[in-house]
Each structure stands twice: as C-alpha cells, then as structure tokens.
Design a protein around this motif. Structure first.
Motif, PDB file in Angstrom:
ATOM      1  N   SER A 144       0.423   5.671  47.199  1.00 57.98           N
ATOM      2  CA  SER A 144       0.122   6.502  48.369  1.00 57.98           C
ATOM      3  C   SER A 144      -1.335   6.949  48.332  1.00 57.98           C
ATOM      4  N   ALA A 145      -1.807   7.359  47.159  1.00 60.35           N
ATOM      5  CA  ALA A 145      -3.215   7.742  47.014  1.00 60.35           C
ATOM      6  C   ALA A 145      -4.125   6.570  47.343  1.00 60.35           C
ATOM      7  N   VAL A 146      -3.767   5.395  46.851  1.00 61.67           N
ATOM      8  CA  VAL A 146      -4.570   4.196  47.106  1.00 61.67           C
ATOM      9  C   VAL A 146      -4.657   3.915  48.600  1.00 61.67           C
ATOM     10  N   HIS A 147      -3.525   3.977  49.293  1.00 59.32           N
ATOM     11  CA  HIS A 147      -3.529   3.647  50.719  1.00 59.32           C
ATOM     12  C   HIS A 147      -4.264   4.679  51.556  1.00 59.32           C
ATOM     13  N   TRP A 148      -4.133   5.943  51.224  1.00 59.60           N
ATOM     14  CA  TRP A 148      -4.907   6.943  51.957  1.00 59.60           C
ATOM     15  C   TRP A 148      -6.399   6.696  51.766  1.00 59.60           C
ATOM     16  N   GLY A 149      -6.804   6.377  50.540  1.00 56.02           N
ATOM     17  CA  GLY A 149      -8.213   6.103  50.290  1.00 56.02           C
ATOM     18  C   GLY A 149      -8.707   4.879  51.036  1.00 56.02           C
ATOM     19  N   LEU A 150      -7.919   3.819  51.035  1.00 59.06           N
ATOM     20  CA  LEU A 150      -8.312   2.599  51.742  1.00 59.06           C
ATOM     21  C   LEU A 150      -8.318   2.811  53.249  1.00 59.06           C
ATOM     22  N   TRP A 151      -7.372   3.610  53.733  1.00 57.60           N
ATOM     23  CA  TRP A 151      -7.366   3.941  55.161  1.00 57.60           C
ATOM     24  C   TRP A 151      -8.680   4.629  55.531  1.00 57.60           C
ATOM     25  N   GLY A 152      -9.111   5.570  54.709  1.00 63.96           N
ATOM     26  CA  GLY A 152     -10.375   6.248  54.964  1.00 63.96           C
ATOM     27  C   GLY A 152     -11.556   5.300  54.928  1.00 63.96           C
ATOM     28  N   ASP A 153     -11.514   4.324  54.021  1.00 62.76           N
ATOM     29  CA  ASP A 153     -12.607   3.353  53.919  1.00 62.76           C
ATOM     30  C   ASP A 153     -12.755   2.539  55.199  1.00 62.76           C
ATOM     31  N   VAL A 154     -11.631   2.075  55.756  1.00 62.47           N
ATOM     32  CA  VAL A 154     -11.717   1.153  56.893  1.00 62.47           C
ATOM     33  C   VAL A 154     -11.816   1.861  58.238  1.00 62.47           C
ATOM     34  N   PHE A 155     -11.393   3.122  58.306  1.00 60.18           N
ATOM     35  CA  PHE A 155     -11.494   3.849  59.573  1.00 60.18           C
ATOM     36  C   PHE A 155     -12.744   4.719  59.657  1.00 60.18           C
ATOM     37  N   GLY A 156     -13.422   4.914  58.538  1.00 59.95           N
ATOM     38  CA  GLY A 156     -14.685   5.632  58.564  1.00 59.95           C
ATOM     39  C   GLY A 156     -14.579   7.082  58.128  1.00 59.95           C
ATOM     40  N   ARG A 157     -15.729   7.645  57.776  1.00 61.03           N
ATOM     41  CA  ARG A 157     -15.762   8.988  57.199  1.00 61.03           C
ATOM     42  C   ARG A 157     -15.309  10.070  58.169  1.00 61.03           C
ATOM     43  N   LEU A 158     -15.662   9.932  59.449  1.00 63.26           N
ATOM     44  CA  LEU A 158     -15.275  10.958  60.413  1.00 63.26           C
ATOM     45  C   LEU A 158     -13.760  11.022  60.550  1.00 63.26           C
ATOM     46  N   ALA A 159     -13.133   9.855  60.706  1.00 66.60           N
ATOM     47  CA  ALA A 159     -11.673   9.808  60.807  1.00 66.60           C
ATOM     48  C   ALA A 159     -11.032  10.309  59.518  1.00 66.60           C
ATOM     49  N   ALA A 160     -11.635   9.953  58.388  1.00 64.74           N
ATOM     50  CA  ALA A 160     -11.099  10.386  57.100  1.00 64.74           C
ATOM     51  C   ALA A 160     -11.145  11.902  56.968  1.00 64.74           C
ATOM     52  N   ALA A 161     -12.261  12.499  57.410  1.00 61.13           N
ATOM     53  CA  ALA A 161     -12.388  13.952  57.332  1.00 61.13           C
ATOM     54  C   ALA A 161     -11.358  14.637  58.228  1.00 61.13           C
ATOM     55  N   ARG A 162     -11.163  14.087  59.424  1.00 63.09           N
ATOM     56  CA  ARG A 162     -10.199  14.680  60.359  1.00 63.09           C
ATOM     57  C   ARG A 162      -8.771  14.598  59.834  1.00 63.09           C
ATOM     58  N   GLN A 163      -8.467  13.522  59.117  1.00 66.70           N
ATOM     59  CA  GLN A 163      -7.116  13.317  58.601  1.00 66.70           C
ATOM     60  C   GLN A 163      -6.899  13.970  57.233  1.00 66.70           C
ATOM     61  N   GLY A 164      -7.952  14.533  56.662  1.00 70.46           N
ATOM     62  CA  GLY A 164      -7.817  15.157  55.351  1.00 70.46           C
ATOM     63  C   GLY A 164      -7.560  14.157  54.242  1.00 70.46           C
ATOM     64  N   VAL A 165      -8.214  12.999  54.339  1.00 67.49           N
ATOM     65  CA  VAL A 165      -7.982  11.932  53.370  1.00 67.49           C
ATOM     66  C   VAL A 165      -8.299  12.385  51.947  1.00 67.49           C
ATOM     67  N   GLY A 166      -9.430  13.049  51.772  1.00 64.73           N
ATOM     68  CA  GLY A 166      -9.820  13.473  50.431  1.00 64.73           C
ATOM     69  C   GLY A 166      -8.785  14.371  49.780  1.00 64.73           C
ATOM     70  N   ASP A 167      -8.252  15.313  50.548  1.00 64.04           N
ATOM     71  CA  ASP A 167      -7.241  16.221  50.006  1.00 64.04           C
ATOM     72  C   ASP A 167      -5.976  15.467  49.610  1.00 64.04           C
ATOM     73  N   LYS A 168      -5.591  14.493  50.439  1.00 63.86           N
ATOM     74  CA  LYS A 168      -4.395  13.704  50.130  1.00 63.86           C
ATOM     75  C   LYS A 168      -4.587  12.905  48.848  1.00 63.86           C
ATOM     76  N   VAL A 169      -5.706  12.194  48.771  1.00 66.12           N
ATOM     77  CA  VAL A 169      -5.956  11.356  47.596  1.00 66.12           C
ATOM     78  C   VAL A 169      -6.017  12.218  46.342  1.00 66.12           C
ATOM     79  N   ARG A 170      -6.693  13.349  46.439  1.00 66.26           N
ATOM     80  CA  ARG A 170      -6.821  14.224  45.271  1.00 66.26           C
ATOM     81  C   ARG A 170      -5.456  14.725  44.805  1.00 66.26           C
ATOM     82  N   ARG A 171      -4.646  15.219  45.735  1.00 63.52           N
ATOM     83  CA  ARG A 171      -3.337  15.755  45.340  1.00 63.52           C
ATOM     84  C   ARG A 171      -2.450  14.673  44.742  1.00 63.52           C
ATOM     85  N   TYR A 172      -2.410  13.510  45.388  1.00 66.65           N
ATOM     86  CA  TYR A 172      -1.528  12.455  44.895  1.00 66.65           C
ATOM     87  C   TYR A 172      -1.997  11.932  43.539  1.00 66.65           C
ATOM     88  N   ALA A 173      -3.305  11.819  43.347  1.00 67.19           N
ATOM     89  CA  ALA A 173      -3.820  11.382  42.048  1.00 67.19           C
ATOM     90  C   ALA A 173      -3.500  12.412  40.970  1.00 67.19           C
TER      91      ALA A 173
END
Length: 239
Positions: A144-173
């Motif tokens: 799950s952490a891997v996919h959230w991180g990859l989702w952020g990579d391919v959709f871009g930093r703005l989308a990642a920030a809006r979706q809280g990608v960093g928080d998700k990856v950090r918690r799951y890791a």
C-alpha cells in the motif's frame, strides 16, 4: 465398465487443473512466469496480466481473503514498473493499486479494530499491535505504501499534496517497521528513507520531512538485509 466415482475423479485431476479453481493459486502460477521473455528491465505483459486478472478475481470473489489484495498490489506494481513507459498506463495501474490498498486496509481495520476510523486513530505502534495476528497485514501495508508513492510519482506533486500521499506512505511504512522491520529486506525502512529523501518540505503540509531521517531510516545491518544491491531487472522484483 463401472463409472468412476465423482470424488475419485476429482482427486485424480492434475494439480494445474485443480489450481484453476483457486484464483490465488492461478495468480501465483502466472506470477512465477512474470519474467518470461524479458529484455533487461522490460517484461512482456502477458504473464503479469494473467496474474493481475487472477488476483482481481480473488479480490472480487473472496474479498475477506487479504492474501489476494496484497498479491494484486504486488502484481500491479510489477505491471506498472516493468511492462510500460506510458505515463497514462502507469496512472491507470497505480490508481487501481491505490483503490485496492485502501479497500484492503478497510477490511483489515474492520476485522481487527472494529472500523477504519478506530485503526487510524492509533499510533503506528498501537495499530501494529492491533493487526499483528493477521499475517497478511505486513505485506498489505508495505505494498500500500509503495502504490501510494508511485501514484504520487505519476500524478505529480500537486496531486500528491492534495491527496496526502506523504502522510499515507509515512504511516504505512512505519506500520511495516513496527510489525517486522526486517520484512522484505527491511523494505519499510527503505520506503521511509526514500520518502524523507524525495518528499518536498512544504510548511503545514509535509513539515515532518527530515533529510537526516533519509539516512537514519536506511536498513540496519542484519542477516537478511546485508545483501549487496544489484541493478534492478525485470527478474529481480520482490518475491
């Protein structure tokens, strides 16, 4: 000639045919062939598409069997990373992975903590204790952490920030580390270290980013994490 009893006929079926009745077994068989015909880091899509289809069937037919969810995530990762350079294809693959990840964690939360809200209210260490009895929890949180991180990579930093990608990856890791820090060659540490290395430090959004932790979260020397790194190939994806 006496007819062969139905039960006896079933028991004499060859294993590959019997395995077809179990979508996870079918997915595992296709996964084992994922690198057939590869050229360097590029795999042909046929075998991994078979694996994805089988695991998708497992998730649909047996949604509470979390083995299907984490193995689908693993297969989707391989598909997106090793069979295409198309950003559109990667977006579709990793978006599906994000959906599977959250649905799987929702089911895990209901089984162990009563609800997703209750599980999310716990610290990673507390949540790890709550789900520790479920063997699929560790690979589910890792992929799950891997996919959230990859989702952020391919959709871009703005989308990642809006979706809280960093928080998700950090918690799951951190969940993976709390459950078993050596799992997958210390994969939880490596995911967390990569996050602290690459995530932008945005005030009030990702203020927790710490470049020093990019080093401190590196795998600790131990029996199953000290193997030398090799150049990634289509044959070397996580088992």
């Amino acid at each position: 000639m006496r007819p062969i009893p139905t039960l006896l006929l079933f028991l004499t079926l060859p294993l590959p045919l019997a395995a077809q009745t179990d979508p996870i077994a079918a997915g595992d068989a296709a996964w084992a062939r994922r690198a057939e015909g590869h050229q360097g880091a590029r795999a042909v899509p046929g075998p991994i598409d078979e694996a994805v289809a089988a695991y998708e069937r497992a998730v649909k037919e047996q949604p509470d069997r979390l083995e299907g969810a984490w193995k689908l995530l693993r297969a989707l990762h391989y598909k997106g990373e090793f069979t295409t350079d198309s950003n559109d294809a990667k977006q579709k693959t990793f978006a599906r992975g994000k959906e599977v990840a959250e649905a799987g964690i929702d089911r895990l939360a209901r089984r162990t903590a009563g609800s997703r809200q209750k599980l999310d209210a716990l610290t990673p260490a507390q949540a790890a204790k709550a789900v520790a009895a479920v063997p699929e929890a560790t690979p589910l949180f890792l992929w799950s952490a891997v996919h959230w991180g990859l989702w952020g990579d391919v959709f871009g930093r703005l989308a990642a920030a809006r979706q809280g990608v960093g928080d998700k990856v950090r918690r799951y890791a951190e969940m993976v580390i709390a459950l078993d820090e050596r799992y997958g060659d210390a994969a939880g540490h490596r995911v967390l270290g990569r996050l602290h290395t690459l995530a932008p430090k945005v005030p009030f959004v990702t203020g927790w980013v710490d470049r020093d932790k990019a080093v401190s979260s590196s795998p600790k020397p131990c029996s199953n994490t000290s193997r030398p790194r090799r150049r990634r190939r289509a044959t070397s994806c996580a088992a």
